[in-house]
Scaffold this motif. Structure first.
Motif, PDB file in Angstrom:
ATOM      1  N   ASP A  16       0.813  -1.216   0.000  1.00 46.41           N
ATOM      2  CA  ASP A  16       0.000   0.000   0.000  1.00 46.41           C
ATOM      3  C   ASP A  16       0.845   1.264   0.000  1.00 46.41           C
ATOM      4  OD1 ASP A  16       0.667  -0.839   2.761  1.00 46.41           O
ATOM      5  OD2 ASP A  16      -0.471   0.941   3.340  1.00 46.41           O
ATOM      6  N   ARG A  17       2.171   1.146   0.058  1.00 49.84           N
ATOM      7  CA  ARG A  17       3.058   2.319   0.027  1.00 49.84           C
ATOM      8  C   ARG A  17       3.799   2.433  -1.300  1.00 49.84           C
ATOM      9  NH1 ARG A  17       6.070   0.090   5.112  1.00 49.84           N
ATOM     10  NH2 ARG A  17       5.696  -1.691   3.763  1.00 49.84           N
ATOM     11  N   THR A  18       3.369   1.634  -2.277  1.00 51.78           N
ATOM     12  CA  THR A  18       3.990   1.644  -3.595  1.00 51.78           C
ATOM     13  C   THR A  18       2.903   1.823  -4.650  1.00 51.78           C
ATOM     14  OG1 THR A  18       5.696   0.114  -2.798  1.00 51.78           O
ATOM     15  CG2 THR A  18       5.463   0.334  -5.180  1.00 51.78           C
ATOM     16  N   LEU A  19       3.239   2.546  -5.731  1.00 48.91           N
ATOM     17  CA  LEU A  19       2.278   2.783  -6.800  1.00 48.91           C
ATOM     18  C   LEU A  19       2.441   1.751  -7.911  1.00 48.91           C
ATOM     19  CD1 LEU A  19       2.443   6.670  -7.128  1.00 48.91           C
ATOM     20  CD2 LEU A  19       0.903   5.277  -5.735  1.00 48.91           C
ATOM     21  N   TYR A  20       1.298   1.310  -8.445  1.00 50.44           N
ATOM     22  CA  TYR A  20       1.288   0.322  -9.511  1.00 50.44           C
ATOM     23  C   TYR A  20       0.318   0.772 -10.610  1.00 50.44           C
ATOM     24  CZ  TYR A  20       3.051  -2.490  -5.618  1.00 50.44           C
ATOM     25  OH  TYR A  20       3.754  -2.954  -4.537  1.00 50.44           O
ATOM     26  N   PRO A  21       0.585   0.415 -11.868  1.00 53.01           N
ATOM     27  CA  PRO A  21      -0.347   0.797 -12.940  1.00 53.01           C
ATOM     28  C   PRO A  21      -1.632  -0.029 -12.860  1.00 53.01           C
ATOM     29  CG  PRO A  21       1.416  -0.587 -13.811  1.00 53.01           C
ATOM     30  CD  PRO A  21       1.770  -0.290 -12.378  1.00 53.01           C
ATOM     31  N   VAL A  22      -2.765   0.661 -12.912  1.00 52.53           N
ATOM     32  CA  VAL A  22      -4.074   0.024 -12.813  1.00 52.53           C
ATOM     33  C   VAL A  22      -4.921   0.499 -13.986  1.00 52.53           C
ATOM     34  CG1 VAL A  22      -6.141  -0.291 -11.396  1.00 52.53           C
ATOM     35  CG2 VAL A  22      -3.914  -0.010 -10.293  1.00 52.53           C
TER      36      VAL A  22
ATOM     37  N   LEU B 239     -18.689  -2.782 -27.227  1.00 55.89           N
ATOM     38  CA  LEU B 239     -17.810  -3.828 -27.743  1.00 55.89           C
ATOM     39  C   LEU B 239     -16.799  -3.225 -28.712  1.00 55.89           C
ATOM     40  CD1 LEU B 239     -17.282  -6.876 -27.774  1.00 55.89           C
ATOM     41  CD2 LEU B 239     -18.850  -7.038 -29.709  1.00 55.89           C
ATOM     42  N   SER B 240     -15.554  -3.627 -28.559  1.00 52.38           N
ATOM     43  CA  SER B 240     -14.508  -3.138 -29.448  1.00 52.38           C
ATOM     44  C   SER B 240     -13.556  -4.275 -29.756  1.00 52.38           C
ATOM     45  CB  SER B 240     -13.736  -1.979 -28.790  1.00 52.38           C
ATOM     46  OG  SER B 240     -12.988  -2.448 -27.694  1.00 52.38           O
ATOM     47  N   ALA B 241     -12.640  -4.016 -30.653  1.00 52.86           N
ATOM     48  CA  ALA B 241     -11.674  -5.049 -31.027  1.00 52.86           C
ATOM     49  C   ALA B 241     -10.716  -5.344 -29.891  1.00 52.86           C
ATOM     50  CB  ALA B 241     -10.894  -4.613 -32.269  1.00 52.86           C
ATOM     51  N   ASP B 242     -10.588  -4.421 -28.973  1.00 51.47           N
ATOM     52  CA  ASP B 242      -9.687  -4.618 -27.834  1.00 51.47           C
ATOM     53  C   ASP B 242     -10.439  -4.257 -26.575  1.00 51.47           C
ATOM     54  OD1 ASP B 242      -7.608  -4.992 -26.122  1.00 51.47           O
ATOM     55  OD2 ASP B 242      -6.409  -3.296 -26.817  1.00 51.47           O
ATOM     56  N   ALA B 243     -11.290  -5.156 -26.100  1.00 52.86           N
ATOM     57  CA  ALA B 243     -12.180  -4.855 -24.976  1.00 52.86           C
ATOM     58  C   ALA B 243     -11.441  -4.709 -23.665  1.00 52.86           C
ATOM     59  CB  ALA B 243     -13.245  -5.948 -24.852  1.00 52.86           C
ATOM     60  N   ALA B 244     -10.215  -5.194 -23.601  1.00 58.52           N
ATOM     61  CA  ALA B 244      -9.473  -5.089 -22.349  1.00 58.52           C
ATOM     62  C   ALA B 244      -8.698  -3.788 -22.245  1.00 58.52           C
ATOM     63  CB  ALA B 244      -8.505  -6.267 -22.216  1.00 58.52           C
ATOM     64  N   ALA B 245      -8.732  -2.956 -23.283  1.00 55.29           N
ATOM     65  CA  ALA B 245      -7.956  -1.719 -23.273  1.00 55.29           C
ATOM     66  C   ALA B 245      -8.575  -0.704 -22.331  1.00 55.29           C
ATOM     67  CB  ALA B 245      -7.869  -1.144 -24.678  1.00 55.29           C
ATOM     68  N   GLY B 246      -7.781   0.250 -21.914  1.00 52.99           N
ATOM     69  CA  GLY B 246      -8.303   1.295 -21.045  1.00 52.99           C
ATOM     70  C   GLY B 246      -7.189   2.199 -20.565  1.00 52.99           C
ATOM     71  N   GLU B 247      -7.556   3.306 -19.993  1.00 52.89           N
ATOM     72  CA  GLU B 247      -6.572   4.229 -19.452  1.00 52.89           C
ATOM     73  C   GLU B 247      -5.922   3.626 -18.212  1.00 52.89           C
ATOM     74  OE1 GLU B 247      -8.619   7.830 -18.727  1.00 52.89           O
ATOM     75  OE2 GLU B 247      -9.076   8.210 -20.840  1.00 52.89           O
ATOM     76  N   ARG B 248      -4.734   4.100 -17.916  1.00 49.68           N
ATOM     77  CA  ARG B 248      -4.008   3.610 -16.753  1.00 49.68           C
ATOM     78  C   ARG B 248      -3.780   4.726 -15.753  1.00 49.68           C
ATOM     79  NH1 ARG B 248       0.590  -0.728 -18.738  1.00 49.68           N
ATOM     80  NH2 ARG B 248      -0.775  -2.002 -20.050  1.00 49.68           N
ATOM     81  N   GLU B 249      -3.769   4.339 -14.493  1.00 47.92           N
ATOM     82  CA  GLU B 249      -3.494   5.277 -13.413  1.00 47.92           C
ATOM     83  C   GLU B 249      -2.581   4.601 -12.415  1.00 47.92           C
ATOM     84  OE1 GLU B 249      -5.952   7.910 -10.054  1.00 47.92           O
ATOM     85  OE2 GLU B 249      -7.017   6.657 -11.512  1.00 47.92           O
ATOM     86  N   GLU B 250      -1.648   5.354 -11.852  1.00 48.54           N
ATOM     87  CA  GLU B 250      -0.752   4.815 -10.826  1.00 48.54           C
ATOM     88  C   GLU B 250      -1.449   4.911  -9.473  1.00 48.54           C
ATOM     89  OE1 GLU B 250       2.477   3.580 -11.231  1.00 48.54           O
ATOM     90  OE2 GLU B 250       2.267   3.733 -13.405  1.00 48.54           O
ATOM     91  N   LEU B 251      -1.692   3.759  -8.844  1.00 45.58           N
ATOM     92  CA  LEU B 251      -2.398   3.709  -7.570  1.00 45.58           C
ATOM     93  C   LEU B 251      -1.640   2.832  -6.581  1.00 45.58           C
ATOM     94  CD1 LEU B 251      -6.083   3.204  -8.828  1.00 45.58           C
ATOM     95  CD2 LEU B 251      -5.040   5.322  -7.996  1.00 45.58           C
ATOM     96  N   PRO B 252      -1.782   3.111  -5.278  1.00 43.22           N
ATOM     97  CA  PRO B 252      -1.128   2.254  -4.277  1.00 43.22           C
ATOM     98  C   PRO B 252      -1.809   0.902  -4.188  1.00 43.22           C
ATOM     99  CG  PRO B 252      -2.481   3.932  -3.204  1.00 43.22           C
ATOM    100  CD  PRO B 252      -2.484   4.253  -4.671  1.00 43.22           C
ATOM    101  N   GLY B 253      -1.055  -0.122  -3.823  1.00 49.95           N
ATOM    102  CA  GLY B 253      -1.626  -1.445  -3.636  1.00 49.95           C
ATOM    103  C   GLY B 253      -2.566  -1.475  -2.437  1.00 49.95           C
ATOM    104  N   PRO B 254      -3.492  -2.443  -2.389  1.00 48.86           N
ATOM    105  CA  PRO B 254      -4.422  -2.538  -1.251  1.00 48.86           C
ATOM    106  C   PRO B 254      -3.753  -2.948   0.056  1.00 48.86           C
ATOM    107  CG  PRO B 254      -5.326  -3.614  -3.204  1.00 48.86           C
ATOM    108  CD  PRO B 254      -3.883  -3.332  -3.496  1.00 48.86           C
TER     109      PRO B 254
END
Length: 410
Positions: free
Chosen positions: A143-149, A158-173
């Protein structure tokens, strides 16, 4: 660098901060969900309001740092730094440290009742093990380190790449997680570099049958990786689990056998994930019973996470599983929540079968699709190397999507 706020007039300012202090500011603002520019503004205001400058901070190695502040604040801050006889870099460092001191890191949010997530589907080969491991790893990250989410699931259209999306750096749970390999094939155990328990030794199966030879806690092994600290543990599979349904047939109140076996471990963990076998037998009844909503537990805290693929046979298996869950709900009067559907191993390049099947899953609505995980090479490589995916390839698309899944069902 932060972006200018849409509220009020701001101006870009450039100064210097040491890398350690900049990183601590980045993590703390992410933990508190505060924009960096607002934190710096508040820190400077607090610093300027002090009767005298606070203790010095180590600014050696400081490099460029920029942000956006209200018009006029930076000029006033520079004048105060000159009056107090400190450099602009030192003054900014003190202001940021002052804000950090006044805004400590939040405590990890721990559930009042251990969350129990059963990862299931009667069909084998859909990737239940990978989803169990990846979700558990994501929940246990520091929880003290940032990870891409992944923050935009892109499931509504529906799109050709349904898993795509913006990323944000967030701390772990930062949660304490137990992975339970409830599948006699032992894939979860082997993927994480451990060995299944030998036939005839103490095991989860023995404890479920009321024949445990020692404390079940002695069977748990840590997944040793610095990103998980001592928060990620595994209860390995045993080859005698092939006989579990036979042994359960003679056990009284057999639906509660898994719960009775795992009860001594629950106080040690925030989340327990069960990697279920591809079965609809008595062992699956015990897993579903374990995932039921307990007295005083919030709806959706525990329950069934169903893993499917974007193809027709997964739909048939899904119908059989949900029918079994409905029967248990009705027969035993249980509240069993669905945590959602995970469409795993998705590749839109496979054409109409994949895209139309994905749309069919999305159209179900209840339970809804909570993640689409791509069919990419990093997961296969991690399995071959017997390493956790989020340790082997922490920034790959699958890891980013699994972190989003972990937060979606939290």
């Amino acid at each position: 660098m932060t972006s200018p706020s849409t509220q009020g007039d701001r101006e870009k300012v450039v100064s210097k901060l040491p890398s350690w202090l900049r990183q601590e500011l980045k993590v703390r603002t992410a933990q508190l969900r505060i924009d960096i520019q607002d934190a710096v503004e508040a820190g400077i205001a607090a610093w300027c309001g002090l009767a005298s400058a606070p203790a010095s901070v180590d600014t050696s190695g400081a490099d460029s740092f920029s942000t956006w502040l209200p018009v006029g604040q930076w000029e006033g801050f520079k004048a105060d730094c000159k009056t107090r006889g400190v450099s602009l870099t030192q003054g900014l460092g003190q202001a940021v440290q002052l804000w950090l001191d006044k805004h400590p890191a939040p405590e990890v949010r721990r559930p009042s009742v251990v969350r129990r997530i059963i990862v299931c589907n009667q069909k084998g080969g859909v990737g239940k093990t990978a989803i169990t491991a990846g979700t558990g790893e994501a929940l246990a990250e520091d929880d003290r380190t940032l990870y891409p989410v992944q923050t935009a699931r892109a499931l509504a259209v529906l799109s050709a790449d349904a898993a795509a999306g913006e990323r944000e750096e967030l701390p772990g749970p930062g949660l304490r997680v137990l992975l339970v390999d409830f599948d006699p094939q032992g894939h979860l155990t082997k993927q994480l570099g451990q060995q299944p328990l030998a036939m005839g030794e103490d095991s989860l199966t023995a404890h479920m049958a009321g024949e445990g030879k020692g404390p079940i806690r002695d069977l748990v092994v840590p997944i040793e990786d610095e990103r998980f600290g001592d928060r990620l543990h595994l209860l390995p599979a045993c080859t005698d689990a092939f006989l579990l349904d036979v042994r359960l047939s003679t056990v009284r109140a057999r639906e509660g056998a898994l719960e009775r076996a795992l009860a001594p471990l629950e106080e040690d963990y925030d989340v327990i994930l069960i990697d279920c076998p591809p079965s609809l037998g008595l062992s699956m009844d015990a897993a579903v019973f374990y995932g039921r909503r307990r007295d005083g537990e919030e709806p959706g805290a525990s329950g069934a996470l169903i893993v499917v693929q974007a193809e027709d046979s997964s739909a048939d298996a899904y119908d059989l599983l949900t029918r079994q869950i409905t029967d248990l709900r009705d027969d035993l009067g249980l509240d069993i929540d669905y945590l959602g559907i995970v469409v795993n191993l998705y590749d839109g390049r496979r054409g109409y079968i994949a895209t139309s099947s994905l749309q069919a899953w999305i159209d179900i609505r209840d339970p809804r699709v909570v993640a689409v995980i791509g069919d990419l090479k990093e997961q296969k490589e991690a399995v071959r190397l017997k390493r956790p995916l989020l340790s082997y390839a922490p920034r790959c698309d699958q890891a980013v999507a699994l972190r989003a899944l972990a937060r979606e069902i939290s």
